[in-house]
Design a protein around this motif. Sequence first.
Motif, PDB file in Angstrom:
ATOM      1  N   THR A 192       0.822  -1.219   0.000  1.00 44.81           N
ATOM      2  CA  THR A 192       0.000   0.000   0.000  1.00 44.81           C
ATOM      3  C   THR A 192       0.851   1.262   0.000  1.00 44.81           C
ATOM      4  N   ALA A 193       2.058   1.210  -0.529  1.00 43.42           N
ATOM      5  CA  ALA A 193       2.975   2.345  -0.446  1.00 43.42           C
ATOM      6  C   ALA A 193       2.381   3.621  -1.014  1.00 43.42           C
ATOM      7  N   ASP A 194       1.779   3.537  -2.203  1.00 40.35           N
ATOM      8  CA  ASP A 194       1.215   4.744  -2.817  1.00 40.35           C
ATOM      9  C   ASP A 194       0.110   5.338  -1.961  1.00 40.35           C
ATOM     10  N   GLU A 195      -0.766   4.477  -1.447  1.00 41.16           N
ATOM     11  CA  GLU A 195      -1.875   4.948  -0.619  1.00 41.16           C
ATOM     12  C   GLU A 195      -1.365   5.579   0.682  1.00 41.16           C
ATOM     13  N   VAL A 196      -0.382   4.941   1.310  1.00 43.59           N
ATOM     14  CA  VAL A 196       0.172   5.456   2.567  1.00 43.59           C
ATOM     15  C   VAL A 196       0.837   6.805   2.339  1.00 43.59           C
ATOM     16  N   GLN A 197       1.612   6.929   1.262  1.00 43.60           N
ATOM     17  CA  GLN A 197       2.278   8.197   0.969  1.00 43.60           C
ATOM     18  C   GLN A 197       1.269   9.298   0.679  1.00 43.60           C
ATOM     19  N   ARG A 198       0.248   8.992  -0.098  1.00 42.75           N
ATOM     20  CA  ARG A 198      -0.779   9.977  -0.432  1.00 42.75           C
ATOM     21  C   ARG A 198      -1.474  10.473   0.839  1.00 42.75           C
ATOM     22  N   HIS A 199      -1.798   9.545   1.730  1.00 46.86           N
ATOM     23  CA  HIS A 199      -2.443   9.910   2.996  1.00 46.86           C
ATOM     24  C   HIS A 199      -1.513  10.785   3.846  1.00 46.86           C
ATOM     25  N   ALA A 200      -0.225  10.441   3.911  1.00 49.45           N
ATOM     26  CA  ALA A 200       0.736  11.208   4.713  1.00 49.45           C
ATOM     27  C   ALA A 200       0.885  12.624   4.175  1.00 49.45           C
ATOM     28  N   ILE A 201       0.932  12.759   2.869  1.00 53.71           N
ATOM     29  CA  ILE A 201       1.076  14.085   2.268  1.00 53.71           C
ATOM     30  C   ILE A 201      -0.171  14.928   2.530  1.00 53.71           C
ATOM     31  N   GLU A 202      -1.344  14.323   2.400  1.00 57.14           N
ATOM     32  CA  GLU A 202      -2.588  15.050   2.688  1.00 57.14           C
ATOM     33  C   GLU A 202      -2.649  15.477   4.150  1.00 57.14           C
ATOM     34  N   ALA A 203      -2.278  14.585   5.064  1.00 58.00           N
ATOM     35  CA  ALA A 203      -2.284  14.908   6.488  1.00 58.00           C
ATOM     36  C   ALA A 203      -1.292  16.022   6.792  1.00 58.00           C
ATOM     37  N   SER A 204      -0.142  15.988   6.126  1.00 60.17           N
ATOM     38  CA  SER A 204       0.868  17.021   6.329  1.00 60.17           C
ATOM     39  C   SER A 204       0.352  18.384   5.870  1.00 60.17           C
ATOM     40  N   LYS A 205      -0.322  18.411   4.729  1.00 65.55           N
ATOM     41  CA  LYS A 205      -0.887  19.662   4.221  1.00 65.55           C
ATOM     42  C   LYS A 205      -1.967  20.194   5.153  1.00 65.55           C
ATOM     43  N   GLN A 206      -2.801  19.308   5.676  1.00 69.82           N
ATOM     44  CA  GLN A 206      -3.849  19.730   6.606  1.00 69.82           C
ATOM     45  C   GLN A 206      -3.270  20.293   7.889  1.00 69.82           C
ATOM     46  N   SER A 207      -2.247  19.642   8.441  1.00 68.13           N
ATOM     47  CA  SER A 207      -1.652  20.138   9.684  1.00 68.13           C
ATOM     48  C   SER A 207      -0.942  21.466   9.445  1.00 68.13           C
ATOM     49  N   GLU A 208      -0.336  21.646   8.271  1.00 68.82           N
ATOM     50  CA  GLU A 208       0.312  22.910   7.938  1.00 68.82           C
ATOM     51  C   GLU A 208      -0.736  24.033   7.827  1.00 68.82           C
ATOM     52  N   THR A 209      -1.866  23.722   7.221  1.00 67.13           N
ATOM     53  CA  THR A 209      -2.956  24.713   7.096  1.00 67.13           C
ATOM     54  C   THR A 209      -3.487  25.102   8.466  1.00 67.13           C
ATOM     55  N   GLU A 210      -3.635  24.112   9.360  1.00 64.10           N
ATOM     56  CA  GLU A 210      -4.136  24.387  10.713  1.00 64.10           C
ATOM     57  C   GLU A 210      -3.129  25.218  11.508  1.00 64.10           C
ATOM     58  N   ARG A 211      -1.832  24.977  11.313  1.00 67.68           N
ATOM     59  CA  ARG A 211      -0.815  25.750  12.030  1.00 67.68           C
ATOM     60  C   ARG A 211      -0.819  27.214  11.615  1.00 67.68           C
ATOM     61  N   ARG A 212      -1.131  27.466  10.361  1.00 68.93           N
ATOM     62  CA  ARG A 212      -1.147  28.845   9.854  1.00 68.93           C
ATOM     63  C   ARG A 212      -2.328  29.631  10.370  1.00 68.93           C
ATOM     64  N   ARG A 213      -3.378  28.947  10.806  1.00 69.12           N
ATOM     65  CA  ARG A 213      -4.583  29.633  11.301  1.00 69.12           C
ATOM     66  C   ARG A 213      -4.373  30.238  12.622  1.00 69.12           C
TER      67      ARG A 213
END
Length: 122
Positions: free
Chosen positions: A101-122
């Motif tokens: 599931t490497a592709d799925e795991v990486q995609r999920h990690a990148i999405e989670a990283s973007k979400q946490s970055e967006t929340e930190r900027r708020r």
Amino acid sequence: MKEALFRAGVTGITVTRVTGHGGEQEVVGQYRGTAIVKEFQEKVKIEMVCSEPFVEATIQAILSSARTGRVGDGKIFVQPIERVIRIRTGEEDNAALTPVTADEVQRHAIEASKQSETERRR
């Protein structure tokens, strides 16, 4: 660090809670009214195996995400792996290192990283 490793393409990680002693100062505690020196500190040991093309990216991901500049940051040990066999399928070497599931795991990690970055900027 997990997100940085996932972005570098490393998805297989083993984390173990261990005790050990390194370069940190000894900690003195109390036990039943008596001062004792705690010889071993609780630590986390992280192990992973990756194929040759991922070695440098893995090292850089760890350094960029885990380095604080203080005693206790840890060490990275790079060792050759002679052979890898995935028990379930019999795949060997690089094929055994690639998660199903490497592709799925990486995609999920990148999405989670973007979400946490967006929340930190708020």
